[in-house]
Design an enzyme around this catalytic site. Sequence first.
Site, mmCIF file in Angstrom:
data_model
loop_
_atom_site.group_PDB
_atom_site.id
_atom_site.type_symbol
_atom_site.label_atom_id
_atom_site.label_comp_id
_atom_site.label_asym_id
_atom_site.label_seq_id
_atom_site.Cartn_x
_atom_site.Cartn_y
_atom_site.Cartn_z
ATOM 1 N N HIS A 1 20.717 40.704 65.630
ATOM 2 C CA HIS A 1 20.652 40.406 64.197
ATOM 3 C C HIS A 1 21.986 39.813 63.779
ATOM 4 O O HIS A 1 23.046 40.223 64.255
ATOM 5 C CB HIS A 1 20.334 41.655 63.369
ATOM 6 C CG HIS A 1 20.371 41.331 61.910
ATOM 7 N ND1 HIS A 1 19.597 40.315 61.373
ATOM 8 C CD2 HIS A 1 21.120 41.823 60.880
ATOM 9 C CE1 HIS A 1 19.866 40.224 60.081
ATOM 10 N NE2 HIS A 1 20.784 41.122 59.765
ATOM 11 N N GLU B 1 12.212 41.386 52.872
ATOM 12 C CA GLU B 1 12.758 42.144 51.752
ATOM 13 C C GLU B 1 12.680 41.314 50.477
ATOM 14 O O GLU B 1 13.177 41.721 49.429
ATOM 15 C CB GLU B 1 14.190 42.611 52.035
ATOM 16 C CG GLU B 1 15.214 41.520 52.246
ATOM 17 C CD GLU B 1 16.083 41.267 51.031
ATOM 18 O OE1 GLU B 1 15.737 40.342 50.270
ATOM 19 O OE2 GLU B 1 17.094 41.990 50.857
ATOM 20 N N SER C 1 19.230 47.264 57.513
ATOM 21 C CA SER C 1 20.034 48.232 56.775
ATOM 22 C C SER C 1 19.182 49.399 56.321
ATOM 23 O O SER C 1 17.999 49.251 56.039
ATOM 24 C CB SER C 1 20.674 47.559 55.555
ATOM 25 O OG SER C 1 21.692 46.698 55.995
ATOM 26 N N ARG D 1 32.621 47.377 53.416
ATOM 27 C CA ARG D 1 32.972 47.534 54.827
ATOM 28 C C ARG D 1 32.155 48.634 55.521
ATOM 29 O O ARG D 1 32.079 48.679 56.738
ATOM 30 C CB ARG D 1 34.472 47.802 54.971
ATOM 31 C CG ARG D 1 35.304 46.581 54.578
ATOM 32 C CD ARG D 1 36.785 46.780 54.856
ATOM 33 N NE ARG D 1 37.060 47.082 56.247
ATOM 34 C CZ ARG D 1 37.080 46.195 57.225
ATOM 35 N NH1 ARG D 1 36.837 44.915 56.964
ATOM 36 N NH2 ARG D 1 37.348 46.546 58.469
ATOM 37 N N CYS E 1 16.505 43.885 57.092
ATOM 38 C CA CYS E 1 16.413 42.729 57.978
ATOM 39 C C CYS E 1 15.600 42.982 59.240
ATOM 40 O O CYS E 1 15.516 42.113 60.105
ATOM 41 C CB CYS E 1 17.810 42.252 58.364
ATOM 42 S SG CYS E 1 18.768 41.701 56.949
ATOM 43 N N THR F 1 29.135 48.609 55.721
ATOM 44 C CA THR F 1 28.007 47.954 56.402
ATOM 45 C C THR F 1 28.329 47.644 57.859
ATOM 46 O O THR F 1 27.436 47.320 58.632
ATOM 47 C CB THR F 1 27.623 46.625 55.709
ATOM 48 O OG1 THR F 1 28.768 45.764 55.719
ATOM 49 C CG2 THR F 1 27.180 46.848 54.273
ATOM 50 N N ASP G 1 38.716 30.841 47.986
ATOM 51 C CA ASP G 1 39.017 29.898 49.064
ATOM 52 C C ASP G 1 37.812 29.779 50.008
ATOM 53 O O ASP G 1 37.573 30.641 50.845
ATOM 54 C CB ASP G 1 40.266 30.385 49.813
ATOM 55 C CG ASP G 1 40.663 29.428 50.940
ATOM 56 O OD1 ASP G 1 39.865 28.524 51.272
ATOM 57 O OD2 ASP G 1 41.774 29.596 51.475
ATOM 58 N N LYS H 1 30.056 36.514 62.752
ATOM 59 C CA LYS H 1 31.033 37.331 63.477
ATOM 60 C C LYS H 1 30.401 38.559 64.137
ATOM 61 O O LYS H 1 30.667 38.863 65.306
ATOM 62 C CB LYS H 1 32.141 37.788 62.509
ATOM 63 C CG LYS H 1 33.102 36.685 62.094
ATOM 64 C CD LYS H 1 34.126 36.408 63.185
ATOM 65 C CE LYS H 1 35.020 35.214 62.926
ATOM 66 N NZ LYS H 1 36.006 35.422 61.865
ATOM 67 N N ASN I 1 22.105 33.812 56.963
ATOM 68 C CA ASN I 1 21.359 34.993 57.355
ATOM 69 C C ASN I 1 19.964 34.943 56.752
ATOM 70 O O ASN I 1 19.793 35.106 55.539
ATOM 71 C CB ASN I 1 22.104 36.249 56.871
ATOM 72 C CG ASN I 1 21.349 37.530 57.208
ATOM 73 O OD1 ASN I 1 20.363 37.497 57.957
ATOM 74 N ND2 ASN I 1 21.814 38.646 56.669
#
Lengths: 136, 347, 389
Positions: free
Chosen positions: B235, B81, B297, B200, B113, B202, B29, B240, B267
């Site tokens: 960043h 990267e 990261s 999750r 990043c 992350t 979706d 969200k 991103n």
Amino acid sequence: MGIPRFWRETPSRYNLIGTKCGNCGTIHFPPRVVCPSCHRKSIGKMERIHLSNEGTVVSYSIVHDAPHSFKMQKPYAIAMIELEGCCRLTAPIIDCDPSDVKIGMKVEATFRKLGEQEKDDVIHYGYKFRPARSER
Amino acid sequence: MDVGIVSYGGYIPRWRIKPQDIAKTWGVDGDAISRGLNIVSKSVPSPDEDVITISVEATRNLLKKVQIDPKDIGAIYVGSESHPYAVKPTATVVAEAIEASPDLTAADYEFACKAGTAAIQTCMGLVASDMVKYGIAVGSDTSQGAPGDPLEYSASAGGAAFLLGKEKVVAKINETLSYTTDTPDFWRREGQTYPKHGGRFTGEPAYFKHVLTCAKNLFQRTGTGPEDYQYAVFHQPNGKFPVSAGKKLGFSIDQIKTGLLVPRIGNTYSGAVLLGLAAILDIADPDERVFVVGYGSGAGSDAFDITVRDEIENTRTDKCPTIEEMVESNNFVDYATYAKFRGKILM
Amino acid sequence: MRDVAIIGVGDTKFGELWDRSFRDIGIEAGLEALEDAGITGQQIDALFIGNMSAGKFIEQEHVAALVADYSGLSPRHIPAYRIEAAGACGAAALACAHMSVSSGTYNIVVVGGAEKMTDVGDTEAAEILSATADQEWESVFGATFASLYAMMARRHMHEYGTTREQMAAVAVKNHKNGSLNPSAQYQREINKDLVLGAPPVAEPLGLFDCAPLSDGGAAVVLCPLDVAKKFTDTPIKIAGYGQASDTLALHDRRDITTMDATVLAAKRALHNAKLATKDVDLAEVHDNFTITEIIAIEDLGFFEKGKGGPASEEGRTALNAEISINTSGGLKARGQPVGATGLAQVVEVFRQLQGDCGDRQVDGAEIGLTHSLGGTGASSVVHIFRRAD
């Protein structure tokens, strides 16, 4: 394509370096050792100069039968461009619909990949042109 | 430390793809994903664009805003990267393309990043110690998510370049600090095409822990709070996380929205927080203050406290488009074209 | 300097000759020419070979020695030269051979041209042809050979109002002529709608605006004019020749709607022959693209600059019209095996002047002209031929 063959042209391909004849003032791109008008009088007087990165489309074509390096971009526009106040060169017009290219269109130089022999080979970079800000 | 931003420039490829078009291919979706990530479109590079071309374009845009001799640039660092070469620097091409070579130092950085903000810090040190007159830091990426992976909806392309120096400063960097731990939330092993991530994992222990701690440390170091800043940029791996982090730190949406580009371009990894900062500098008034926190990261955060100076007006030019002009684009491609452009089709 | 005549010609059929190698086609044309001239290999003093790119097409260089060898001439150790001038190499080989006989260096020479193009794929063949333009400053940037001619076409359209329909008329006419030539690659007529509706190659040029990729060979035998009658009743005298060069890259030209090299080569050839354009009864011109024929018939002086398009559309270049252009079918229909092309034009003019062309015979043909181009006009060779019976 041989690495040195491409590498030695990078100044002109990256930064539009041409030559100006110290005798008659005519500008050539790519750099020349002898001026076709002044011959011997120009030897040793061909001064390297930066050309304008803005120009006008003199003529163009939309390529459908593309060479290997350009297959991913077809159809693409290739144009003959008259750089402001100097000479002409040939380059793709990118960042627009090929059908929007017109004779007389103002364009500006940009920096793009020109090609690579294989995926694990050296990548060649250089100028392509896009519509000038005034055309967008 | 009287070091600051002397000029800046960005570059964003013109192509866009909508999450709905990606989702349709994988039978999920798209509207829900778009809402969940707060992303309506992401940028897609042309087949003839890569981190090198994006870095050159961004750096050339930087040079259009300022009158300096490229030979005065003593260092160029490009953080990414997705450097086109595993071995052979991006930075040397940038140096040659702006005619800063050969009398300078150059290298590529990688820290997921935040390689671009790390490059800024390096340049600050070189400038502050008078090792170089000017240094250029670039953050640029053409990141890829594996086909069908959640990352595919956000990983995009773009970059920004910053000129650091002591003279002609248009935005002073008052303070910078970092926060770094060994947190394996996202990685790409040598020779692999696509990265993997901890799902999750992350979020809370990675992005939020590092961004929030680093931000609080900077507040403490500078004796400031959110009310002292007109703008804040974080960043932005999706639409969200940065909003949530901003709220937790006490920033309003008004302070965050200018630098929040991810909903429209996705991103841009090493380019993300830097493009956000560039978008802010495009419109900020003298004396306004900007709060910047990057995240990479692996994991770490770099934070900056920046004050805009009167000289910012000197960077306003119509010789290159504003970040907002580059963000706005209606050149959408479908998934098949996107897959072709990004080399996802076996040939 | 001695006058020089052609005393015999030979050619292969042009086309996709899958079962024939470069060696086969080079030799077939040569042997036919010898037979036509009524001579044997023992009488040949030297061999001149026009070939553009055997090194790339079949990975074989040194093809002049190869042709001499496979023609059975190795025991005689005759000198063999290869001449390269892109698409004009066959014509340039003739020019060099002509000079060698004219100067008295050799008496009887064979000039052969051959290309084997279909041993590589279409894309690779197109890239090889692009190498005749400026590889470093045109091809590297994505300019294909067709796209460079397309830029000439676009500019010609822009400046003179030339239309795609007028260009299509060239293809239609040349296919009609080709349908009458047993050596032609395409011996069938086509109509304007087919040309206009063909897939685009490099806009504004479509597939039927372009000459094909071909295999083929052609050869002619030269000797001093004063002994030519010993071999044939109707020797064809090389009345004049002119060759000119220009900038390699199209973008360095003064004007891309005209080829200065052609204008000059024609001027030199006509001066040489003490003739005027109006004296010419038929011309084989380089029509690698339809626009090229339009530009050529203007530059050669048959029509005013800018009037080549309307002239083509009005049928003024058709067989036995005002000036018969490309009675062989031209590169478009007869085919374009690059090395052979310039000599195939000479073969056609020879046969026309000897009155051997049957249904495509130009009435009362006395004087013929050939025009061959290299690259986008960086080389141009014009020859003028005259019956000498």
